[in-house]
Scaffold this motif. Structure first.
Motif, PDB file in Angstrom:
ATOM      1  N   GLY A 262       0.807  -1.190   0.000  1.00 22.12           N
ATOM      2  CA  GLY A 262       0.000   0.000   0.000  1.00 22.12           C
ATOM      3  C   GLY A 262       0.852   1.257   0.000  1.00 22.12           C
ATOM      4  O   GLY A 262       0.581   2.199  -0.734  1.00 22.12           O
ATOM      5  N   SER A 263       1.870   1.257   0.834  1.00 24.67           N
ATOM      6  CA  SER A 263       2.750   2.432   0.900  1.00 24.67           C
ATOM      7  C   SER A 263       3.487   2.631  -0.413  1.00 24.67           C
ATOM      8  O   SER A 263       3.685   3.760  -0.849  1.00 24.67           O
ATOM      9  N   MET A 264       3.878   1.528  -1.049  1.00 21.32           N
ATOM     10  CA  MET A 264       4.588   1.645  -2.323  1.00 21.32           C
ATOM     11  C   MET A 264       3.701   2.302  -3.374  1.00 21.32           C
ATOM     12  O   MET A 264       4.155   3.137  -4.141  1.00 21.32           O
ATOM     13  N   LEU A 265       2.438   1.941  -3.376  1.00 17.74           N
ATOM     14  CA  LEU A 265       1.499   2.536  -4.317  1.00 17.74           C
ATOM     15  C   LEU A 265       1.254   4.005  -3.961  1.00 17.74           C
ATOM     16  O   LEU A 265       1.279   4.876  -4.826  1.00 17.74           O
ATOM     17  N   ALA A 266       1.047   4.280  -2.694  1.00 21.86           N
ATOM     18  CA  ALA A 266       0.778   5.649  -2.242  1.00 21.86           C
ATOM     19  C   ALA A 266       1.953   6.579  -2.514  1.00 21.86           C
ATOM     20  O   ALA A 266       1.765   7.761  -2.777  1.00 21.86           O
ATOM     21  N   LEU A 267       3.160   6.043  -2.483  1.00 25.02           N
ATOM     22  CA  LEU A 267       4.358   6.858  -2.695  1.00 25.02           C
ATOM     23  C   LEU A 267       4.835   6.843  -4.147  1.00 25.02           C
ATOM     24  O   LEU A 267       5.927   7.297  -4.446  1.00 25.02           O
ATOM     25  N   ASP A 268       3.997   6.292  -5.043  1.00 22.17           N
ATOM     26  CA  ASP A 268       4.308   6.217  -6.477  1.00 22.17           C
ATOM     27  C   ASP A 268       5.602   5.463  -6.754  1.00 22.17           C
ATOM     28  O   ASP A 268       6.382   5.842  -7.626  1.00 22.17           O
ATOM     29  N   LEU A 269       5.850   4.391  -6.023  1.00 22.40           N
ATOM     30  CA  LEU A 269       7.067   3.599  -6.221  1.00 22.40           C
ATOM     31  C   LEU A 269       6.852   2.416  -7.169  1.00 22.40           C
ATOM     32  O   LEU A 269       7.798   1.701  -7.466  1.00 22.40           O
ATOM     33  N   ILE A 270       5.626   2.230  -7.625  1.00 19.04           N
ATOM     34  CA  ILE A 270       5.327   1.151  -8.564  1.00 19.04           C
ATOM     35  C   ILE A 270       5.351   1.736  -9.966  1.00 19.04           C
ATOM     36  O   ILE A 270       4.651   2.717 -10.240  1.00 19.04           O
ATOM     37  N   PRO A 271       6.163   1.153 -10.864  1.00 17.48           N
ATOM     38  CA  PRO A 271       6.236   1.689 -12.230  1.00 17.48           C
ATOM     39  C   PRO A 271       4.856   1.650 -12.904  1.00 17.48           C
ATOM     40  O   PRO A 271       4.062   0.749 -12.661  1.00 17.48           O
ATOM     41  N   GLN A 272       4.608   2.624 -13.753  1.00 13.19           N
ATOM     42  CA  GLN A 272       3.324   2.744 -14.420  1.00 13.19           C
ATOM     43  C   GLN A 272       2.966   1.477 -15.188  1.00 13.19           C
ATOM     44  O   GLN A 272       1.805   1.070 -15.208  1.00 13.19           O
ATOM     45  N   LYS A 273       3.941   0.819 -15.765  1.00 13.46           N
ATOM     46  CA  LYS A 273       3.673  -0.395 -16.543  1.00 13.46           C
ATOM     47  C   LYS A 273       3.161  -1.537 -15.665  1.00 13.46           C
ATOM     48  O   LYS A 273       2.534  -2.460 -16.166  1.00 13.46           O
ATOM     49  N   ASP A 274       3.386  -1.470 -14.362  1.00 13.94           N
ATOM     50  CA  ASP A 274       2.950  -2.524 -13.451  1.00 13.94           C
ATOM     51  C   ASP A 274       1.662  -2.177 -12.698  1.00 13.94           C
ATOM     52  O   ASP A 274       1.178  -2.980 -11.903  1.00 13.94           O
ATOM     53  N   LEU A 275       1.112  -0.993 -12.928  1.00  7.88           N
ATOM     54  CA  LEU A 275      -0.074  -0.572 -12.174  1.00  7.88           C
ATOM     55  C   LEU A 275      -1.296  -1.436 -12.454  1.00  7.88           C
ATOM     56  O   LEU A 275      -2.077  -1.720 -11.552  1.00  7.88           O
TER      57      LEU A 275
END
Length: 135
Positions: free
Chosen positions: A1-14
């Motif tokens: 959750g924190s990784m998503l909230a902090l934009d740490l997940i690359p757009q291609k993996d969203l």
């Protein structure tokens, strides 16, 4: 959750990330995966509008906290129709939408912050050494 909230997940993996969240929310409410999905949403609530397709799907989960469902509905009502199926909105698109602030999720008597507050506070500094007596 924190990784998503902090934009740490690359757009291609969203897309895959959103699918995982939705799959976890399809589990029984007593299942660990469902609880995981809820925590992820609570942590990402301030940025929920960045993922329109997630907002659209969240409205179909009656076991979610009603505040999350209502917030997802508000977001989808604000978004133009051509954006409602987008996986991701960039910062400029998101900011110009005028999305209302997220609700505070309350479980029992305890309010849960929507985003983790970070590391625990530091302990107080040690007391100063005693003054030396020079007699």
């Amino acid at each position: 959750g924190s990784m998503l909230a902090l934009d740490l997940i690359p757009q291609k993996d969203l897309g895959n990330t959103i699918r995982c969240i939705l799959e976890s929310l399809r589990r029984p409410t007593t299942h660990k995966s469902f609880k995981f999905g809820q925590v992820v949403l609570e942590q990402c609530l301030p940025k929920l509008a960045r993922w329109p397709v997630l907002c659209k799907h969240l409205q179909t989960f009656p076991n979610l906290h009603p505040e999350i469902i209502n917030y997802a509905k508000k977001i989808t009502q604000i978004l133009p129709e051509n954006m409602s199926d987008m996986v991701y909105l960039d910062q400029d698109q998101w900011e110009m939408m005028g999305i209302p602030p997220p609700p505070t999720i309350t479980r029992g008597a305890t309010a849960m912050p929507a985003v983790p507050t970070g590391a625990p506070p530091l302990p107080p500094p040690p007391p100063p050494p005693p003054a030396a007596n020079h007699a």
